[in-house]
Design a protein around this motif. Sequence first.
Motif, PDB file in Angstrom:
ATOM      1  N   HIS A   1      -3.163  -8.888   5.290  1.00 12.07           N
ATOM      2  CA  HIS A   1      -4.600  -8.745   5.535  1.00 12.07           C
ATOM      3  C   HIS A   1      -5.035  -9.821   6.531  1.00 12.07           C
ATOM      4  O   HIS A   1      -4.826 -11.015   6.290  1.00 12.07           O
TER       5      HIS A   1
ATOM      6  N   SER B   1       2.832  -2.963   6.635  1.00 10.86           N
ATOM      7  CA  SER B   1       1.458  -2.459   6.603  1.00 10.86           C
ATOM      8  C   SER B   1       0.497  -3.609   6.856  1.00 10.86           C
ATOM      9  O   SER B   1       0.553  -4.631   6.184  1.00 10.86           O
TER      10      SER B   1
ATOM     11  N   ASP C   1       4.269  -4.664  -2.183  1.00 12.60           N
ATOM     12  CA  ASP C   1       3.102  -5.508  -1.983  1.00 12.60           C
ATOM     13  C   ASP C   1       3.379  -6.639  -1.011  1.00 12.60           C
ATOM     14  O   ASP C   1       2.492  -7.088  -0.301  1.00 12.60           O
TER      15      ASP C   1
ATOM     16  N   ASP D   1      -4.995  -1.409  -1.440  1.00 15.61           N
ATOM     17  CA  ASP D   1      -4.862  -0.871  -0.090  1.00 15.61           C
ATOM     18  C   ASP D   1      -3.565  -0.111   0.137  1.00 15.61           C
ATOM     19  O   ASP D   1      -3.484   0.701   1.049  1.00 15.61           O
ATOM     20  N   ASP D   2      -2.529  -0.402  -0.680  1.00 15.28           N
ATOM     21  CA  ASP D   2      -1.242   0.227  -0.417  1.00 15.28           C
ATOM     22  C   ASP D   2      -1.355   1.742  -0.431  1.00 15.28           C
ATOM     23  O   ASP D   2      -0.665   2.435   0.304  1.00 15.28           O
TER      24      ASP D   2
ATOM     25  N   ASN E   1       1.834   3.223   2.833  1.00 15.52           N
ATOM     26  CA  ASN E   1       2.994   2.336   2.718  1.00 15.52           C
ATOM     27  C   ASN E   1       4.011   2.998   1.800  1.00 15.52           C
ATOM     28  O   ASN E   1       3.957   2.878   0.584  1.00 15.52           O
TER      29      ASN E   1
ATOM     30  N   MET F   1       2.386  -6.156   2.646  1.00 16.83           N
ATOM     31  CA  MET F   1       0.984  -5.940   2.972  1.00 16.83           C
ATOM     32  C   MET F   1       0.371  -7.217   3.541  1.00 16.83           C
ATOM     33  O   MET F   1       0.395  -8.266   2.909  1.00 16.83           O
TER      34      MET F   1
END
Length: 750
Positions: free
Chosen positions: A108, A43, A103, A92-93, A98, A106
């Motif tokens: 960014h 993600s 985590d 955000d997950d 996702n 993830m």
Amino acid sequence: KNKMWRAQRLVSSSSFYKARATVARYYSASSILTLRDRDKNISIKIWYASQGGTAQLYANQLAEGVEEELPDSNVIVQGLHEQKPPESFLSDDSNINNTNNNDDMMHHYFLVSCAGVGEVPDNGRAFYDWIMTTNPTENNNWKHVHYAVFGLGNQQAHPNHYNVIGKKLDAQLESLGANRLQPLGLGDDGDCLDDDFDQWMEETLERLKSGTSTSTGASTSTTIDVMSKEEEDDDDSSPAEAEMDDSIQQSDSKDDSSVDNDDLPRISCPKVSKLPNGTRSISKKYPTLTLEPATSDFVRHDLFFLQNDNDNDDDSTMTKNKNAFYSKSTRMLPVIQNERLALDAGEAGMHELQIALPQQKQQQQQEYTTGDHLLVYPRNSDAIVQAYVDLLEVDPHAIIAQAKNNDHDSSKNLLYPYPTGITVMETLTHCVDLGAPPSPSFARFLLGGRRNNEMLDYKQDIAIPRRTIMDLVLEQQRHVGKKTHVLSLEDLLYQAAPMKPRYYSIASSNLQYPHHIHLVYRPIKYVNSHGYLREGVCTSFLSHKGVLPQQKQKQKQQQQDMNSRDHQEAAASIPVSIAPHTTFRLPSMPETPVMMIGGGCGVAPIRAFLQERVFLSSSSSSANNKFGPGILYMGYRSPQDEVYRELVQEALECGALTDAQIVYSSGCTLANQQCSLVSELIRKEGATVWEHMESGGHVYICGGAYAFGATVKAELLDLVQEHGKMTFEESEAYLRGLMDEGRFSADLAD
């Protein structure tokens, strides 16, 4: 491994032609993290904060690249203004689907620009203020955040504030305990911003493909940064069906080596298409735009009708109308004067433009301060817009209603970068910079894909000669031996550079002209190395701008709403916004010595300073005794190019200046005219300049950044070494000290 991967490409790639040494961070092998379950979905969230739209364009390009290299990844592009921090950021997950709920998967990516002189873009201010004031001890969720930052700045124009927003954001994320994915990337608009981003994106994609990232434990060293071609071909997968009743006619060709109309999918839209069969081409990669039939052939002079009426009443960028094109402080102001300053300077001579500010009786706060900038939103030339309209297959007055995102095709989940509800022609006129070079990836696409462009030197072949989209389209048409439409509307609008506002130094003093703003500009016109005529988008726009008639001016000054205007007033108005330049101010004490060094259009802020000092001298009978030394070193192309000679003479007579030396690069015919460069004048007056700096005086440099500013600064470093008996490193530290004290200021731009 990371240390050598670019160098290995140098050895393995037969198309390599250029390498350059850069100072970058090197992360040792012990700091490499291997992503777990690499084959599972990753993600990725790409955040952008952009004043003019470039960071958003880059965010879309990065998303496209990720989806080509990692088809199973989940990628979302989002502006930092679209959700309120911190909840949306740290959780955000739940928003990126996702399913692994891991985590560590993830990522960014932050793409942030600088607005004005080291300021946060409007659409990133709320997030930036929040994260910079966040205490790392208050939340331990940051250990689950993996991040990378790319900053957009201009080192020549703003060396003291170069990429300050990206640097501070990167350092703050690291201090909060977030995990770094790769070194901080810095793009320099003073050199070749597109090239810098292209190299950073290539490294990003390489890291993602290899499944490695960089932890926070890092050291620094010097590496070789290799600029080479991308070795992978474009993704040839067929596009998903658009969510509409019309069927998509799919091409059987799987060869992206030529960008031919026959290779593009087509949809039926008889009320919008210009073709007899009622179809138009669409993009293989980008969301299909929904076009509605034209209701009028009128093209608006501006897009101010899209602004939210409450924008100016609410400081929160979260409530800003997402469909607005201009910044929320933008206003439509009338032009009351627009004329040449030197009649015999030729078509490249400088012009002065004046705009009127509202004169409201209850207005207490001043509109601007001497030394500020004015942001001007230009529009493209009608002739250039028409050339692109002729290239496209759609009615130019068709209305762009929305972009169709296809949930089953992740490669089309990209944000449409411009407002909807306006026509194709209005979008091309106001929103897209048709005079800007295409990005490296777009240039490769236009010239037939990567396989035919292995030797493309983007900086030398595209950026420096400023070749445009149209140039490359015509070149490709000649290459394939036939005239054909090679661009879909979607490919053009999603990949072309956005129209950014241009910064101009205000050339007037707010004390002398509280209700007017003066600008100085020089129309840019030249023939590039490929033989094409080039004109500056904004200077061409300003030079053709009409003036509001005198009677209309008087009526307009009495109106409370400056944005209420008829057709004639709209034609003579421009969208502008005042940008404070708080680090560029005259000393608060008039007796402080000042030295102004300028070249060409750098006369604009110098003129404002001279106006202010002359105004102050006339406002007090004892002003002459209060002024400290005032020195002016000014350079022009020729004596015919010189402007504001009368103001300089007035400043000398009233004591606002104690010495003024004007030099000319060429064309001197009289004995009292000095033919020399400003840098040569500084060298000759080195002892005076050194004494001025040592006595506590302020120094101001104004002019072009790339040539003038760099040359003047180099000369100042030399004289500090000579007269101060310092080494080069000590002279650099000396000038940095003056900057930190606010005694060395620059207003430089190209």
